[in-house]
Design an enzyme around this catalytic site. Structure first.
Site, mmCIF file in Angstrom:
data_model
loop_
_atom_site.group_PDB
_atom_site.id
_atom_site.type_symbol
_atom_site.label_atom_id
_atom_site.label_comp_id
_atom_site.label_asym_id
_atom_site.label_seq_id
_atom_site.Cartn_x
_atom_site.Cartn_y
_atom_site.Cartn_z
ATOM 1 N N GLU A 99 4.801 -4.001 22.181
ATOM 2 C CA GLU A 99 4.442 -2.802 21.604
ATOM 3 C C GLU A 99 3.604 -3.221 20.722
ATOM 4 O O GLU A 99 3.859 -3.902 19.654
ATOM 5 C CB GLU A 99 6.003 -2.525 20.933
ATOM 6 N N ASP A 100 3.592 -1.509 20.297
ATOM 7 C CA ASP A 100 2.571 -1.883 18.736
ATOM 8 C C ASP A 100 3.181 -2.184 17.557
ATOM 9 O O ASP A 100 2.658 -2.693 16.717
ATOM 10 C CB ASP A 100 1.159 -0.705 19.021
ATOM 11 N N ASP A 103 8.949 0.827 13.795
ATOM 12 C CA ASP A 103 8.698 2.105 12.354
ATOM 13 C C ASP A 103 10.514 1.553 12.114
ATOM 14 O O ASP A 103 11.744 0.866 11.591
ATOM 15 C CB ASP A 103 8.470 2.659 12.999
ATOM 16 N N PHE A 152 1.432 5.812 7.393
ATOM 17 C CA PHE A 152 1.108 6.257 8.761
ATOM 18 C C PHE A 152 -0.205 5.054 9.097
ATOM 19 O O PHE A 152 -1.322 5.610 8.819
ATOM 20 C CB PHE A 152 0.885 7.590 9.169
ATOM 21 N N ARG A 165 -7.079 5.681 19.226
ATOM 22 C CA ARG A 165 -6.611 4.628 19.320
ATOM 23 C C ARG A 165 -8.037 3.594 19.890
ATOM 24 O O ARG A 165 -7.523 2.185 19.937
ATOM 25 C CB ARG A 165 -6.210 5.606 21.007
HETATM 26 P P1 IMP Z 1 10.149 3.883 15.746
HETATM 27 O O1 IMP Z 1 10.929 4.160 17.393
HETATM 28 O O2 IMP Z 1 10.597 4.630 14.825
HETATM 29 O O3 IMP Z 1 10.446 2.551 16.720
HETATM 30 O O4 IMP Z 1 8.876 4.590 16.597
HETATM 31 C C1 IMP Z 1 7.524 3.611 17.575
HETATM 32 C C2 IMP Z 1 7.372 4.193 17.338
HETATM 33 O O5 IMP Z 1 6.556 5.398 17.184
HETATM 34 C C3 IMP Z 1 5.742 3.427 18.060
HETATM 35 O O6 IMP Z 1 5.442 2.580 19.611
HETATM 36 C C4 IMP Z 1 4.256 4.304 17.567
HETATM 37 O O7 IMP Z 1 4.241 4.523 19.300
HETATM 38 C C5 IMP Z 1 5.577 5.138 16.740
HETATM 39 N N1 IMP Z 1 4.884 4.771 15.781
HETATM 40 C C6 IMP Z 1 4.958 4.393 14.860
HETATM 41 N N2 IMP Z 1 4.472 4.266 13.538
HETATM 42 C C7 IMP Z 1 3.617 4.411 13.386
HETATM 43 C C8 IMP Z 1 1.771 4.868 13.105
HETATM 44 O O8 IMP Z 1 1.863 4.469 11.882
HETATM 45 N N3 IMP Z 1 1.005 4.728 13.227
HETATM 46 C C9 IMP Z 1 1.090 5.419 14.973
HETATM 47 N N4 IMP Z 1 2.247 5.483 15.556
HETATM 48 C C10 IMP Z 1 3.874 5.396 14.942
#
Ligand code: IMP
Length: 175
Positions: A99-100, A103, A152, A165
């Site tokens: 996963e990238d 958050d 972000f 990207r």
């Molecule tokens: P989570 O479910 O809140 O943990 O978010 C995960 C997904 O939100 C990641 O796979 C990203 O696609 C997106 N995301 C969260 N933070 C960022 C950011 O700072 N930049 C770009 N995408 C983000």
């Protein structure tokens, strides 16, 4: 005149990312010496996966899932939707989710839950980035590239409204 990448400030350089990805590949190989099945979460993990897979010193197979948790905005809606499922089963396999960024943790908690239900032998997770201060749910991530502040970020697969990207580094959008 402002150019497209003048709107972003480098947070993690391409060289630092490559170095850390190589270390993460070695950690993953150490835990899976006989091979590993990497499952990348589209779209954001596509760059991380391709670099990680190419420096992994052992056997690996690949698959992809797509989820959507954000709708062109910078805050988590908390809604996770499965857009694309795996091409093959994972029962009895040694799986690492790629996963990238983690958050709030909601996306990974969802993915880990549905993948664990398919009875892999091991299920671990690799994230290039983590924002620990944003966590809403407790998720285990065995391999973390970098912990970052609540900003972000874009680049290296991560987007803002589908842009950036293709930046080879991680950046913060700002003026
Ligand atoms: P989570 O479910 O809140 O943990 O978010 C995960 C997904 O939100 C990641 O796979 C990203 O696609 C997106 N995301 C969260 N933070 C960022 C950011 O700072 N930049 C770009 N995408 C983000």
């Amino acid at each position: 005149m402002l150019t497209w990448n003048a709107l972003v400030h480098t947070l993690i350089s391409s060289e630092d990312i490559q170095r850390r990805v190589r270390e993460m590949a070695l950690e993953i190989h150490r835990d899976h010496p006989d091979g590993v099945h990497l499952i990348a979460v589209l779209k954001g993990a596509f760059v991380f996966l391709s670099d990680l897979a190419r420096v992994l010193p052992g056997p690996c197979s690949l698959d992809f899932m797509a989820v959507s948790s954000y709708a062109n905005n910078t805050s988590s809606s908390g809604q996770v939707q499965l857009l694309k499922d795996l091409g093959t089963g994972i029962e009895g396999r040694d799986v690492v989710i790629v996963e990238d960024i983690v958050d709030t943790g909601l996306t990974l908690a969802y993915l880990q839950r549905i993948l664990r239900a398919r009875a892999p032998r091991n299920l671990r997770t690799a994230c290039l980035l983590s924002k620990p201060s944003r966590r809403k749910v407790d998720v285990t991530v065995e391999y973390i590239g970098f912990e970052i502040e609540d900003k972000f970020v874009v680049g290296y697969g991560l987007d803002y409204a589908e842009q950036y990207r293709n930046l080879p580094y991680i950046a913060v959008v700002g003026d």
